[in-house]
Design a protein around this motif. Structure first.
Motif, PDB file in Angstrom:
ATOM      1  N   ASP A  93      -6.584  -4.398  -3.113  1.00 33.00           N
ATOM      2  CA  ASP A  93      -5.197  -4.163  -3.512  1.00 33.00           C
ATOM      3  C   ASP A  93      -4.625  -5.347  -4.276  1.00 33.00           C
ATOM      4  O   ASP A  93      -5.262  -6.367  -4.423  1.00 33.00           O
ATOM      5  N   ALA A  94      -3.391  -5.178  -4.756  1.00 38.95           N
ATOM      6  CA  ALA A  94      -2.771  -6.157  -5.636  1.00 38.95           C
ATOM      7  C   ALA A  94      -2.320  -7.420  -4.912  1.00 38.95           C
ATOM      8  O   ALA A  94      -2.215  -8.458  -5.526  1.00 38.95           O
ATOM      9  N   ILE A  95      -2.023  -7.340  -3.638  1.00 41.36           N
ATOM     10  CA  ILE A  95      -1.594  -8.538  -2.925  1.00 41.36           C
ATOM     11  C   ILE A  95      -2.812  -9.339  -2.526  1.00 41.36           C
ATOM     12  O   ILE A  95      -3.936  -8.838  -2.529  1.00 41.36           O
ATOM     13  N   GLY A  96      -2.618 -10.584  -2.166  1.00 46.40           N
ATOM     14  CA  GLY A  96      -3.734 -11.443  -1.790  1.00 46.40           C
ATOM     15  C   GLY A  96      -4.448 -10.947  -0.555  1.00 46.40           C
ATOM     16  O   GLY A  96      -3.860 -10.268   0.293  1.00 46.40           O
ATOM     17  N   ILE A 107      -7.174  -0.458  -1.294  1.00 42.45           N
ATOM     18  CA  ILE A 107      -6.545   0.288  -0.214  1.00 42.45           C
ATOM     19  C   ILE A 107      -7.376   0.033   1.026  1.00 42.45           C
ATOM     20  O   ILE A 107      -8.586   0.182   1.005  1.00 42.45           O
ATOM     21  N   THR A 108      -6.719  -0.346   2.090  1.00 41.23           N
ATOM     22  CA  THR A 108      -7.421  -0.569   3.346  1.00 41.23           C
ATOM     23  C   THR A 108      -7.016   0.517   4.314  1.00 41.23           C
ATOM     24  O   THR A 108      -5.845   0.711   4.573  1.00 41.23           O
ATOM     25  N   THR A 109      -7.992   1.259   4.821  1.00 45.81           N
ATOM     26  CA  THR A 109      -7.734   2.282   5.821  1.00 45.81           C
ATOM     27  C   THR A 109      -8.291   1.782   7.131  1.00 45.81           C
ATOM     28  O   THR A 109      -9.437   1.374   7.197  1.00 45.81           O
ATOM     29  N   LEU A 110      -7.470   1.836   8.169  1.00 51.00           N
ATOM     30  CA  LEU A 110      -7.928   1.369   9.465  1.00 51.00           C
ATOM     31  C   LEU A 110      -7.715   2.427  10.515  1.00 51.00           C
ATOM     32  O   LEU A 110      -6.696   3.098  10.539  1.00 51.00           O
ATOM     33  N   LEU A 111      -8.683   2.551  11.373  1.00 45.39           N
ATOM     34  CA  LEU A 111      -8.572   3.430  12.521  1.00 45.39           C
ATOM     35  C   LEU A 111      -8.284   2.546  13.710  1.00 45.39           C
ATOM     36  O   LEU A 111      -8.905   1.504  13.879  1.00 45.39           O
ATOM     37  N   GLN A 157      -3.146   3.246   6.140  1.00 49.67           N
ATOM     38  CA  GLN A 157      -3.698   2.681   4.914  1.00 49.67           C
ATOM     39  C   GLN A 157      -2.718   1.641   4.418  1.00 49.67           C
ATOM     40  O   GLN A 157      -1.503   1.861   4.445  1.00 49.67           O
ATOM     41  N   VAL A 158      -3.249   0.520   3.957  1.00 46.20           N
ATOM     42  CA  VAL A 158      -2.428  -0.506   3.341  1.00 46.20           C
ATOM     43  C   VAL A 158      -2.788  -0.530   1.870  1.00 46.20           C
ATOM     44  O   VAL A 158      -3.930  -0.766   1.502  1.00 46.20           O
ATOM     45  N   ASN A 159      -1.795  -0.246   1.035  1.00 47.02           N
ATOM     46  CA  ASN A 159      -1.972  -0.234  -0.411  1.00 47.02           C
ATOM     47  C   ASN A 159      -0.907  -1.152  -0.985  1.00 47.02           C
ATOM     48  O   ASN A 159       0.243  -0.749  -1.140  1.00 47.02           O
ATOM     49  N   GLY A 160      -1.271  -2.405  -1.238  1.00 49.89           N
ATOM     50  CA  GLY A 160      -0.291  -3.385  -1.687  1.00 49.89           C
ATOM     51  C   GLY A 160       0.699  -3.643  -0.575  1.00 49.89           C
ATOM     52  O   GLY A 160       0.338  -4.045   0.529  1.00 49.89           O
ATOM     53  N   GLU A 172       6.920  -3.394   2.214  1.00 50.59           N
ATOM     54  CA  GLU A 172       8.130  -2.978   1.510  1.00 50.59           C
ATOM     55  C   GLU A 172       8.462  -1.505   1.716  1.00 50.59           C
ATOM     56  O   GLU A 172       9.609  -1.115   1.634  1.00 50.59           O
ATOM     57  N   SER A 173       7.434  -0.684   1.964  1.00 50.40           N
ATOM     58  CA  SER A 173       7.707   0.734   2.216  1.00 50.40           C
ATOM     59  C   SER A 173       6.661   1.321   3.159  1.00 50.40           C
ATOM     60  O   SER A 173       5.534   0.843   3.233  1.00 50.40           O
ATOM     61  N   VAL A 174       7.105   2.372   3.870  1.00 47.96           N
ATOM     62  CA  VAL A 174       6.238   3.060   4.816  1.00 47.96           C
ATOM     63  C   VAL A 174       6.306   4.554   4.517  1.00 47.96           C
ATOM     64  O   VAL A 174       7.389   5.125   4.417  1.00 47.96           O
ATOM     65  N   VAL A 175       5.145   5.164   4.358  1.00 44.56           N
ATOM     66  CA  VAL A 175       5.047   6.611   4.210  1.00 44.56           C
ATOM     67  C   VAL A 175       4.549   7.133   5.552  1.00 44.56           C
ATOM     68  O   VAL A 175       3.457   6.776   5.988  1.00 44.56           O
TER      69      VAL A 175
END
Length: 185
Positions: free
Chosen positions: A19-22, A3-7, A52-55, A84-87
């Protein structure tokens, strides 16, 4: 899983687990999200969005004074290749002339202090963001030195009508170095 969290602030990032993607895909998504958020019309020092980017899922967090920024942020992120999705957890702060007045007064109080004028950048790249909800102030962003964080806190607490100040400013030496370069003739 990473999981990448960026400010959002001129290239500063806080990264967490993989995460699962490259890595290249993740880095491209991270850079694209940052670019799109910072390019939103009207995003400025009274808004604060993290993500946050999670996959292939991007989670948006933070607060804004404009409902259109919340919806626009979600819409631009949805269009990024690989997402694919945004929360969307961005809070829309309540409207009110008192809070609007406090926002401006706190920002001006901080930026008018002689030590803090070097942070006075309007717009999306403002290093200090002022969030106000019912007279309660939250300071977000980055400063270069611990004394600057303390000055921002004191200045915000001195504004009439402020009930409390939560100082979430982070001290980052890179910001201090960037400011030194900018301040030199």
């Amino acid at each position: 899983m990473k999981i990448t969290t960026l400010l959002l602030f001129t290239g500063l990032a806080l990264a967490q687990a993989p995460d699962a993607i490259g890595d290249r895909s993740r880095e491209r998504i991270v850079k694209s999200v940052r670019k799109e958020i910072l390019s939103l019309p009207y995003y400025g020092p009274f808004d604060w969005i993290t993500y946050q980017v999670n996959g292939t899922t991007v989670t948006l967090n933070g607060a804004t004074v404009r409902p259109t920024i919340k919806s626009s942020a979600e819409n631009v992120v949805k269009k990024i290749e690989g997402v694919e999705s945004v929360v969307n957890n961005i809070e829309v702060l309540p409207l009110g002339s008192n809070d609007d007045q406090i926002r401006l007064q706190v920002y001006n109080a901080i930026m008018s202090h002689t030590t803090m004028t070097r942070y006075a950048i309007r717009g999306a790249n403002s290093p200090i963001h002022v969030l106000v909800k019912n007279g309660n102030v939250t300071l977000e962003g980055f400063v270069g030195l611990e004394p600057d964080k303390n000055i921002a806190n004191l200045q915000a607490n001195g504004v009439p009508g402020v009930f409390s100040v939560k100082n979430n400013l982070r001290v980052d030496e890179k910001v201090a170095k960037d400011k030194e370069v900018r301040d030199k003739p």
